[in-house]
Design a protein around this motif. Structure first.
Motif, short mmCIF file in Angstrom:
data_model
loop_
_atom_site.label_atom_id
_atom_site.label_comp_id
_atom_site.label_asym_id
_atom_site.label_seq_id
_atom_site.Cartn_x
_atom_site.Cartn_y
_atom_site.Cartn_z
N UNK A 96 -10.76 10.30 9.76
CA UNK A 96 -9.34 10.90 8.71
C UNK A 96 -9.79 9.54 7.47
N UNK A 97 -9.51 9.94 6.39
CA UNK A 97 -9.15 9.40 5.26
C UNK A 97 -8.04 10.05 4.10
N UNK A 98 -7.64 9.10 3.26
CA UNK A 98 -7.12 9.37 2.98
C UNK A 98 -6.20 8.27 1.69
N UNK A 130 0.68 -1.17 -0.55
CA UNK A 130 -0.26 -0.21 -0.24
C UNK A 130 0.64 1.14 -0.27
N UNK A 131 0.60 2.55 -1.12
CA UNK A 131 1.31 3.40 -1.38
C UNK A 131 0.42 4.74 -1.68
N UNK A 132 0.65 5.38 0.16
CA UNK A 132 -0.77 6.53 -0.17
C UNK A 132 0.06 7.98 -0.89
N UNK A 151 -7.34 15.54 -8.75
CA UNK A 151 -6.54 15.61 -7.55
C UNK A 151 -7.43 15.09 -6.58
N UNK A 152 -6.71 14.46 -5.65
CA UNK A 152 -7.20 13.46 -3.84
C UNK A 152 -6.41 14.26 -3.30
N UNK A 153 -6.52 14.47 -1.89
CA UNK A 153 -5.89 14.23 -0.83
C UNK A 153 -6.46 14.11 0.37
N UNK A 154 -6.04 14.13 1.25
CA UNK A 154 -6.26 13.72 2.81
C UNK A 154 -7.00 14.54 4.07
N UNK A 155 -7.58 14.74 4.20
CA UNK A 155 -8.11 15.07 5.08
C UNK A 155 -8.86 14.16 6.32
N UNK A 156 -9.66 15.25 7.15
CA UNK A 156 -10.18 15.07 8.50
C UNK A 156 -10.89 15.38 9.65
N UNK A 157 -11.79 15.07 10.64
CA UNK A 157 -12.39 16.21 11.30
C UNK A 157 -11.86 15.55 13.17
#
Length: 505
Positions: A138-140, A93-95, A322-328
């Protein structure tokens, strides 16, 4: 010669004392070095669940295909600022790299996360010290670099706790970005790189498409929001019959046969790539690969396209998303507040006019930023501020009251449990779910009234009366003084006579 016998010599008492002191000092120094001076940040097992979500929920997922990884997290009540939690990925797995801030619904920062190719690490801020039940999600995005028949991946927390995650479709299958067979027409595709800041594009052109021109030109027009990295461009060719085994041959920049020339035109967001005398009689597939940088303000879901014209034929790639990561995050606030009650004291308090108000200013830090404000107080009507995070340090001071006639104000006196004072100001620390009651006393003193001293009575002396005006007593005014003088003279003469007689005898 016989060796001399060695007689042990007892060290001097003073030497032994010095040695003991030195040994104690060394031991103390060692203790000071080995004992930590403050608590270190802790690694928490905060990840509570992990799931892989692909575009096709039932799979399969191919090698190089992008998918989302979602996770939930929660930290214990003992968490403090600086504590971290992490999730390490299994090697296939490569993020996509990214940085983001965990925020609550009001926008307050809970912590910061950094996604690298092999892990995500989150560091908690001071939010956790003023809130209970801090948790979030969170997600990535990631992709797999190898096929597997396993139906699960094993992710690992920072303390070694394993979390088994099902793979949609039951595994990762081969294939991916490049066609499985040699293309027979020009193709172009792109993919977001692991660094999360660039896209790699690949163009393939069968040699027969280039046969009409001895020096065919490719014109590439890219999205104006991107930047072309000319240093990243590589070119080469693969025999169509060896496509699966990928027998790759490099092309180099130059002007001779089987070289290429690159002309970059940043102003028009384009470049020209010229094949110099390519070999078109053989069954070859030519290709070039290059990278474009993404804008700093790219947002998740933004699409970036590209158009290429080869030998007069234009073809456009599918846009790259384009995708990125985020969270709350969030929690139940450990909040408190304070109130200030005004009182007047002293013999001048009764002279203060009704309706007089007093201004108390307050200041504190919130999220590292200063917050200031004021309260307008009247005696007997407390006012305050609520909803302050636990541990907030509040400073209070009173503006100079408006002067009143006949009285003066003394230095204001703050008091109360948990209130520290200094030269007319006060400081307090907000507690958890408590309201600190601050008393503010203003001494008022009467101004003494200055009385007017009485005017002294001035008497006029009577004029002296001469002889005729005195009442008659039978004695003239000068005779008493003359008689006194005569008596003095007679006394002196008698004294002289007595001394002489005594001397003669």
């Amino acid at each position: 010669m016989h060796p001399h016998a060695h007689t042990p010599v007892r060290p001097h008492r003073g030497f032994r004392t010095i040695a003991a002191v030195a040994a104690a000092a060394l031991a103390s120094l060692a203790m000071a070095v080995t004992v930590p001076t403050s608590a270190q940040a802790s690694e928490l097992d905060a990840i509570t669940s992990v799931a892989i979500n692909a575009d096709a929920p039932n799979g399969p997922i191919g090698v190089g295909q992008r998918y989302a990884v979602d996770a939930t997290w929660a930290v214990p009540a003992t968490a403090v600022a600086g504590d971290t939690f992490r999730l390490d990925f299994p090697s296939p797995v490569r993020a996509y790299s990214a940085n983001f801030v965990l925020r609550d619904s009001a926008g307050a920062a809970v912590g910061e996360c950094v996604v690298s190719e092999s892990s995500i690490v989150c560091t908690l801020g001071d939010y956790v010290e003023s809130h209970d039940d801090v948790h979030g999600s969170l997600h990535f995005f990631a992709q797999s670099s190898a096929a597997t028949d396993d139906d699960t991946y094993v992710f690992t927390t920072g303390n070694g706790l394993e979390i088994r995650v099902p793979i949609p479709g039951g595994g990762i299958v081969g294939g991916g970005g490049e066609p499985s067979t040699a293309p027979t027409s020009p193709k172009k595709w792109g993919w977001l790189n692991d660094d999360g800041t660039s896209i790699t594009w690949q163009v393939v052109v069968p040699s027969d498409v280039l046969a009409a021109d001895p020096s065919p030109v490719l014109v590439d027009v890219y999205d104006g929001r991107m930047g072309f990295d000319a240093s990243s461009l590589t070119a080469g060719w693969v025999p169509a019959s060896k496509w699966d085994s990928w027998e790759y041959h490099d092309l180099v920049a130059g002007t001779g046969p089987e070289t290429f020339t690159l002309v970059d035109s940043p102003a028009t967001h384009s470049f020209e790539f010229t094949f110099n005398e390519p070999v078109t009689s053989e069954d070859r597939v030519y290709m070039l690969k290059y990278r474009t940088t993404l804008p700093a303000d790219a947002r998740e879901g933004d699409l970036f396209g590209n158009t290429v014209t080869a030998s007069g034929e234009e073809f456009t790639t599918w846009p790259v998303e384009f995708v990125t990561a985020g969270g709350e995050g969030g929690g139940t606030g450990k909040l408190g507040g304070f109130t200030v009650a005004k009182t007047l004291s002293g013999d001048g308090a009764a002279t203060v006019p009704d309706g007089t108000t007093y201004t108390v200013t307050y200041s504190y830090l919130r999220g590292g930023q200063p917050v200031t404000g004021s309260l307008t107080l009247s005696p007997g009507s407390p006012k305050g501020i609520a909803g302050l995070p636990t541990g907030t340090i509040v400073t209070l001071s009173e503006a100079e009251p408006e002067a009143i006639s006949g009285a003066t104000y003394g230095t204001p006196r703050f008091s109360g449990d948990g209130v520290s004072t200094d030269a007319g100001s006060a400081e307090l620390v907000i507690g958890d779910r408590t309201t600190i009651a601050v008393a503010l006393e203003n001494p008022v003193a009467l101004v003494p009234t200055e009385s007017t001293p009485p005017t002294p009575q001035v008497s006029t002396p009577s004029p002296a009366v001469t002889g005729a005006g005195l009442a008659s007593t039978g004695v003239e005014p000068g005779w008493p003084l003359a008689g006194a003088i005569v008596l003095v003279l007679l006394g002196g003469a008698a004294l002289v006579t007595v001394r002489r007689r005594a001397h003669a005898g």
